[in-house]
Enzyme design. Structure first.
Site, PDB file in Angstrom:
ATOM      1  CE  LYS A  10      -7.804   2.284  -2.976  1.00  0.00           C
ATOM      2  NZ  LYS A  10      -6.476   2.650  -3.550  1.00  0.00           N
ATOM      3  CE1 TYR A  50      -4.934   6.559  -0.104  1.00  0.00           C
ATOM      4  CE2 TYR A  50      -6.912   7.644  -0.932  1.00  0.00           C
ATOM      5  CZ  TYR A  50      -6.193   6.488  -0.685  1.00  0.00           C
ATOM      6  OH  TYR A  50      -6.726   5.262  -1.003  1.00  0.00           O
ATOM      7  CG  PHE A  58       0.366   8.853  -7.143  1.00  0.00           C
ATOM      8  CD1 PHE A  58      -0.462   8.659  -6.049  1.00  0.00           C
ATOM      9  CD2 PHE A  58       1.677   8.398  -7.074  1.00  0.00           C
ATOM     10  CE1 PHE A  58       0.004   8.042  -4.896  1.00  0.00           C
ATOM     11  CE2 PHE A  58       2.162   7.781  -5.929  1.00  0.00           C
ATOM     12  CZ  PHE A  58       1.318   7.608  -4.838  1.00  0.00           C
ATOM     13  NE  ARG A  86       0.313  -3.726   3.769  1.00  0.00           N
ATOM     14  CZ  ARG A  86       0.011  -2.592   3.119  1.00  0.00           C
ATOM     15  NH1 ARG A  86      -1.075  -1.905   3.426  1.00  0.00           N
ATOM     16  NH2 ARG A  86       0.787  -2.167   2.153  1.00  0.00           N
ATOM     17  CB  THR A  92       0.252  -1.221  -4.500  1.00  0.00           C
ATOM     18  OG1 THR A  92       0.500  -1.233  -3.087  1.00  0.00           O
ATOM     19  CG2 THR A  92      -0.414   0.090  -4.879  1.00  0.00           C
ATOM     20  NE  ARG A 103      -4.735  -3.261  -3.785  1.00  0.00           N
ATOM     21  CZ  ARG A 103      -3.992  -2.751  -2.817  1.00  0.00           C
ATOM     22  NH1 ARG A 103      -2.903  -3.377  -2.426  1.00  0.00           N
ATOM     23  NH2 ARG A 103      -4.341  -1.624  -2.235  1.00  0.00           N
ATOM     24  CG  ASN A 113      -5.230  -0.091  -5.767  1.00  0.00           C
ATOM     25  OD1 ASN A 113      -6.171   0.602  -5.391  1.00  0.00           O
ATOM     26  ND2 ASN A 113      -4.056  -0.088  -5.168  1.00  0.00           N
ATOM     27  CG  HIS A 116      -6.657   2.095   1.872  1.00  0.00           C
ATOM     28  ND1 HIS A 116      -5.369   2.521   1.691  1.00  0.00           N
ATOM     29  CD2 HIS A 116      -6.900   2.160   3.213  1.00  0.00           C
ATOM     30  CE1 HIS A 116      -4.857   2.842   2.876  1.00  0.00           C
ATOM     31  NE2 HIS A 116      -5.761   2.641   3.809  1.00  0.00           N
ATOM     32  CD  GLU A 127      -5.422   4.238   7.036  1.00  0.00           C
ATOM     33  OE1 GLU A 127      -4.373   4.550   6.470  1.00  0.00           O
ATOM     34  OE2 GLU A 127      -5.977   3.120   6.877  1.00  0.00           O
TER      35      GLU A 127
HETATM   36  P1  CMP Z   1      -3.712   2.774  -1.341  1.00  0.00           P
HETATM   37  O1  CMP Z   1      -3.398   1.569  -0.549  1.00  0.00           O
HETATM   38  O2  CMP Z   1      -5.102   3.264  -1.285  1.00  0.00           O
HETATM   39  O3  CMP Z   1      -2.740   3.953  -0.892  1.00  0.00           O
HETATM   40  C1  CMP Z   1      -2.233   4.929  -1.760  1.00  0.00           C
HETATM   41  C2  CMP Z   1      -2.727   4.738  -3.156  1.00  0.00           C
HETATM   42  O4  CMP Z   1      -2.067   5.490  -4.138  1.00  0.00           O
HETATM   43  C3  CMP Z   1      -2.486   3.313  -3.567  1.00  0.00           C
HETATM   44  O5  CMP Z   1      -3.378   2.483  -2.882  1.00  0.00           O
HETATM   45  C4  CMP Z   1      -2.645   3.374  -5.075  1.00  0.00           C
HETATM   46  O6  CMP Z   1      -3.960   3.139  -5.488  1.00  0.00           O
HETATM   47  C5  CMP Z   1      -2.273   4.814  -5.360  1.00  0.00           C
HETATM   48  N1  CMP Z   1      -1.054   4.843  -6.129  1.00  0.00           N
HETATM   49  C6  CMP Z   1       0.141   4.395  -5.764  1.00  0.00           C
HETATM   50  N2  CMP Z   1       1.026   4.590  -6.758  1.00  0.00           N
HETATM   51  C7  CMP Z   1       0.353   5.176  -7.761  1.00  0.00           C
HETATM   52  C8  CMP Z   1       0.721   5.617  -9.060  1.00  0.00           C
HETATM   53  N3  CMP Z   1       1.976   5.501  -9.515  1.00  0.00           N
HETATM   54  N4  CMP Z   1      -0.249   6.168  -9.817  1.00  0.00           N
HETATM   55  C9  CMP Z   1      -1.508   6.307  -9.347  1.00  0.00           C
HETATM   56  N5  CMP Z   1      -1.910   5.894  -8.124  1.00  0.00           N
HETATM   57  C10 CMP Z   1      -0.978   5.328  -7.360  1.00  0.00           C
END
Ligand code: CMP
Length: 139
Positions: A10, A50, A58, A86, A92, A103, A113, A116, A127
């Site tokens: 990312k 997404y 968010f 994972r 996350t 992470r 983070n 993905h 994907e």
């Molecule tokens: P990802 O695995 O890319 O899939 C969805 C993404 O949403 C997740 O990683 C986070 O980076 C993001 N995400 C999840 N929860 C929140 C949150 N509360 N605020 C901002 N981003 C979020």
């Protein structure tokens, strides 16, 4: 069984020049990078990718972040690839991520983070197909 998963390095990570450091963790975990491309994601691509999160509070922030700088899209392959990646990514929220995970090592926040990874084999296929054609994946 050997399985493929989809990964994104990312913007928070590409901004800090961490592509190679993250790839080293991926490879050390036994996953093979069998396709990789650096792209500037468009708003349409991020919204499609997404789509399942469209109703989340968010969502706007997430799309803005994912289009804020280049990302690296990847196909990874390995034994139980989806679960294996994972495990290597960690939780996350980096505050909850285990030691040694990508992470824990690199992520800044739940949004920024660093990576993905697909959450299932079915989603991995979807994907991967959004960003790669079959001839671009060399296993
Ligand atoms: P990802 O695995 O890319 O899939 C969805 C993404 O949403 C997740 O990683 C986070 O980076 C993001 N995400 C999840 N929860 C929140 C949150 N509360 N605020 C901002 N981003 C979020």
């Amino acid at each position: 069984a050997v399985q493929r998963t989809f990964s994104i390095i990312k913007p928070d990570a590409t901004n800090r020049n961490l592509t190679g450091a993250i790839n080293a963790v991926i490879e050390k975990a036994g996953l093979r990078i069998i396709a990789q491309r650096r792209i500037q994601m468009s708003q349409a691509q991020a919204e499609e990718f997404y789509g399942v999160h469209k109703e989340r509070p968010f969502f706007g922030e997430l799309v803005e972040f994912m289009t804020s700088a280049p990302v690296v899209v990847q196909v990874l392959e390995g034994e139980n690839g989806v679960a294996a990646y994972r495990d290597v990514m960690g939780a996350t929220n980096p505050a909850d991520a285990a030691d040694g995970t990508i992470r824990k090592l690199f992520a800044l926040s739940i949004g920024e983070n660093s990576v993905h990874g697909s959450d299932s084999a079915e989603n991995a296929e979807i994907e991967i197909a959004q960003f790669f054609t079959a001839d671009q994946i060399v296993g």
